[in-house]
Design a protein around this motif. Structure first.
Motif, short mmCIF file in Angstrom:
data_model
loop_
_atom_site.label_atom_id
_atom_site.label_comp_id
_atom_site.label_asym_id
_atom_site.label_seq_id
_atom_site.Cartn_x
_atom_site.Cartn_y
_atom_site.Cartn_z
N GLU A 1 0.94 -1.10 0.18
CA GLU A 1 -0.21 -0.29 0.25
C GLU A 1 1.08 1.40 -0.02
OE1 GLU A 1 -3.91 2.22 2.83
OE2 GLU A 1 -3.49 -0.06 2.53
N PHE B 1 -6.82 9.94 0.83
CA PHE B 1 -6.94 8.73 0.63
C PHE B 1 -7.95 8.87 0.69
CE2 PHE B 1 -2.99 8.72 -1.17
CZ PHE B 1 -2.88 6.91 -1.47
N VAL C 1 -3.15 11.20 -10.02
CA VAL C 1 -2.16 11.27 -9.45
C VAL C 1 -0.49 11.94 -8.87
CG1 VAL C 1 -1.11 9.52 -8.47
CG2 VAL C 1 -3.04 8.56 -8.33
N ASP D 1 -5.29 8.50 -4.77
CA ASP D 1 -5.24 7.12 -4.83
C ASP D 1 -5.98 6.82 -5.94
OD1 ASP D 1 -4.95 4.68 -3.93
OD2 ASP D 1 -6.47 4.65 -3.33
N ARG E 1 -5.23 -0.26 -7.45
CA ARG E 1 -4.16 -0.85 -7.03
C ARG E 1 -5.37 -1.11 -6.03
NH1 ARG E 1 -4.23 0.26 -1.67
NH2 ARG E 1 -4.85 1.98 -0.50
N HIS E 2 -6.35 -1.53 -6.76
CA HIS E 2 -8.19 -1.99 -5.99
C HIS E 2 -8.62 -3.06 -6.15
CE1 HIS E 2 -7.94 1.02 -2.44
NE2 HIS E 2 -7.83 1.67 -3.71
#
Length: 478
Positions: free
Chosen positions: A96, A107, A403, A414, A418-419
């Motif tokens: 993370e 975030f 970003v 964010d 990445r999720h």
């Protein structure tokens, strides 16, 4: 100078001792035990500590010097000049990202600590410290903590913990997910998880040996119709899907419960910010609808602070017993300290007052962002709840540019990429805008830069979570 280098020599091996010394020093440099510009022990001192002749160490130093790892400085000693590159990260989820202290934190997933009454916070900690230190801890959690959680869930989430359920303390949601997997699943068992979803939950499941299967989401949360047979568990965030913000409607909740009962699947309901609704009353929890097949998870890290390090689990007795057996077998269990602070917060009524304050402070922040986005023709996703919303973007590249531009403007933002679960290409792109980690004044000053970063990218006029469903449907069914 490092005199305690972790060097171990094995005189039964075929490699000469000097080679073993050189290999050990390289390994120490590669692992970070030795760092560039660290001074090494003298060859005489290291030889004495290792129980070898000075010639052995001198030969190792000569080899490392020839390779360029070390250098001698006249009158000063021998120093490490470079270190081996770290091994490549294994495929899958990266760490993370850390948020630099000089960036404004936008975030998702952070609590609004500004809402905490500092006098109440200090009182709770002092009262918790006045209790005599325990000699042993209850692996299920402090009795008063479990009672306080039961009262909180009944008053604020409509969940009554009765004879058919047991409340346990946890060390937080990710820890609880890992415990459930370790206690109830066998290595290789498959757990369905929302995609995009919560990376830490996926990491906890994988660490316990489970196989994580990504299931697409749409404007109503998890696509229950895409759940295959053969699952052992389903993890979801029905109150406020993370990260896209959808609320699972009643009909789909019923569909999920019926699927669980028909197939024998355990549903893990993560209610990470279920207390934070601003428009209407929350829908009934899955655990209230079906305590026989649903495990309810909650945490203090989103409504108070991660400093407490505690959460809770509500489950059927057989599940709770399995978790307690796992804790007894492994010697693990939640720390009493954070539990005692929450006990005091609840006992004095400060927890209820804090939640009311949260519900007053967060809506204006959300409205500030929503108004600015609408004024610039920017779309957004997310129910009128929680502490973040999502601005869709057309691609991973656009996400990366936003970003980077935000970072240049002093903002930490964010992206959705990445999720997504590893091994399955991201299919929904955008920026998550958290509005709880910073105060309203700083957020107001940041809004123009936020909008400027987002407006610089072309994006679709109307993207909904459903737009990415078809791209991942086949992988979910396979």
């Amino acid at each position: 100078m490092l005199d305690d280098l972790p060097l171990v020599l094995d005189r039964t091996r075929a490699e000469p001792l000097s080679v073993q010394v050189a290999d050990g020093l390289r390994a120490a440099a590669g692992s970070g035990v030795l760092r560039v510009d660290d001074r090494l022990p003298s060859s005489r001192a290291l030889a004495r500590r290792l129980g070898v002749s000075r010639t052995v160490v001198a030969a190792a130093y000569d080899q490392l010097h020839a390779e360029g790892w070390i250098t001698g400085r006249h009158g000063s000693g021998t120093y490490l000049t470079t270190a081996p590159a770290p091994p490549p990260a294994p495929p899958g989820r990266g760490p993370e990202p850390e948020i630099a202290a000089d960036l404004l934190d936008l975030f998702p997933g952070a609590p609004c600590v500004e809402a905490i009454d500092r006098a109440a916070w200090r009182r709770a900690w002092r009262a918790a410290a006045d209790i005599a230190p325990p000699t042993r801890k209850d692996r299920g959690g402090e009795v008063d903590f479990r009672a306080a959680v039961s009262e909180h869930l009944l008053r604020h989430r409509g969940l009554g913990a009765g004879a058919d359920t047991v409340v346990l303390a946890t060390a937080g949601t990710s820890s609880a997910v890992g415990e459930l997997a370790a206690a109830l699943l066998r290595p290789g068992d498959t757990v369905a998880l929302e995609n995009p979803g919560y990376p830490r939950a996926a990491g906890a499941l994988e660490a316990a040996g489970a196989t994580v299967l990504p299931i697409p989401v749409d404007a109503h949360g998890l696509r229950v119709d895409l759940l295959p047979d053969g699952l052992s568990a389903v993890y979801c965030t029905p109150a406020h899907q993370f990260p896209l913000g959808a609320r699972m409607p009643a009909a789909r909740r019923v569909e999920l419960v019926e699927f669980a009962r028909r197939t024998g699947v355990l549903v893990i309901e993560d209610d990470y910010d279920g207390e934070l609704r601003y428009d209407t009353a929350p829908l009934p929890l899955l655990a209230a609808m079906a305590p026989d097949v649903v495990v309810h998870l909650g945490t203090t890290s989103k409504i108070l602070s991660p400093a407490l390090g505690v959460g809770w689990l509500v489950a059927a007795p057989r599940v709770a017993e399995a978790v307690l057996e796992h804790r007894s077998r492994t010697g693990t269990g939640p720390s009493p300290a954070g539990q005692r602070v929450l006990i005091e917060f609840a006992r004095t009524g400060d927890l209820s007052r804090h939640l009311r304050r949260l519900r007053r402070l967060l809506p204006p922040r959300r409205e500030l962002l929503v108004s600015a986005l609408r004024a610039h023709g920017l779309d957004f996703l997310g129910d009128d709840a929680g502490s973040h919303l999502v601005v869709p973007l057309p691609s991973r590249e656009a996400e990366g540019r936003v970003v980077a531009a935000a970072r240049s403007a002093g903002l930490a933002m964010d992206g959705l990429t990445r999720h997504h679960l590893p091994g399955h290409p991201p299919h929904i792109f955008g920026i998550t805008l958290g509005y709880s980690a910073t105060d309203l004044a700083d957020l107001r000053r940041a809004v123009p830069d936020v909008v400027a970063c987002l407006a610089a990218e072309d994006h679709p006029a109307a993207i909904t979570p459903a737009a990415g469903v078809h791209a991942a449907t086949d992988s979910a069914r396979s």
